[in-house]
Design a protein around this motif. Sequence first.
Motif, mmCIF file in Angstrom:
data_model
loop_
_atom_site.group_PDB
_atom_site.id
_atom_site.type_symbol
_atom_site.label_atom_id
_atom_site.label_comp_id
_atom_site.label_asym_id
_atom_site.label_seq_id
_atom_site.Cartn_x
_atom_site.Cartn_y
_atom_site.Cartn_z
ATOM 1 N N GLN A 5 0.826 -1.209 0.000
ATOM 2 C CA GLN A 5 0.000 0.000 0.000
ATOM 3 C C GLN A 5 0.862 1.262 0.000
ATOM 4 O O GLN A 5 0.628 2.186 -0.785
ATOM 5 N N TYR B 189 -4.681 13.068 6.101
ATOM 6 C CA TYR B 189 -4.121 12.443 7.289
ATOM 7 C C TYR B 189 -5.078 11.464 7.966
ATOM 8 O O TYR B 189 -4.675 10.709 8.835
ATOM 9 N N ASP B 190 -6.336 11.478 7.574
ATOM 10 C CA ASP B 190 -7.314 10.540 8.133
ATOM 11 C C ASP B 190 -7.352 9.233 7.363
ATOM 12 O O ASP B 190 -8.060 8.309 7.733
ATOM 13 N N GLY B 191 -6.626 9.156 6.275
ATOM 14 C CA GLY B 191 -6.598 7.945 5.481
ATOM 15 C C GLY B 191 -7.086 8.178 4.070
ATOM 16 O O GLY B 191 -7.809 9.129 3.786
ATOM 17 N N ASP C 92 -8.986 6.660 0.610
ATOM 18 C CA ASP C 92 -9.983 5.694 0.146
ATOM 19 C C ASP C 92 -9.289 4.749 -0.837
ATOM 20 O O ASP C 92 -9.003 5.120 -1.978
#
Length: 130
Positions: free
Chosen positions: A40, A85-87, A89
């Motif tokens: 990833q 910064y929250d991820g 998709d």
Amino acid sequence: MSKKSDEAKIEFIIEMLENIDKIVSRHNGVVNALEDFEGQMAILMAVAQVGETLNKLDNEFLQKCDLLEDKEGAYYTRNYIVHNYDGVDLYLIEDLIKNYFPILKEKLLNNKPKGLKWKKQFYYFYYKDI
């Protein structure tokens, strides 16, 4: 922008797309690669590099390749990856890899500047499934 500079950028984008292909192949698929932490991270870095570099290509060349609109989308995607910064998709990234990157690679290969000689490995990854 110099022709030589554009050629180097195009080669770099193709190299990043091929690196993504290699990572996906090593993990036996896009989903497996994105579920693996190292896979990833490597894919996200390569996608960000594609967006950054595509944004730096000459607009005349991008228009010739029908990629002028893609420039903004690619750079937006780069910023999304780098600054979210929250991820990220991962379904979006999976869709890019499966559906958009083959088209991008084809457009770049079909519109290479005169005098640009692609390395043999570039042709291998593009034509291996034909």
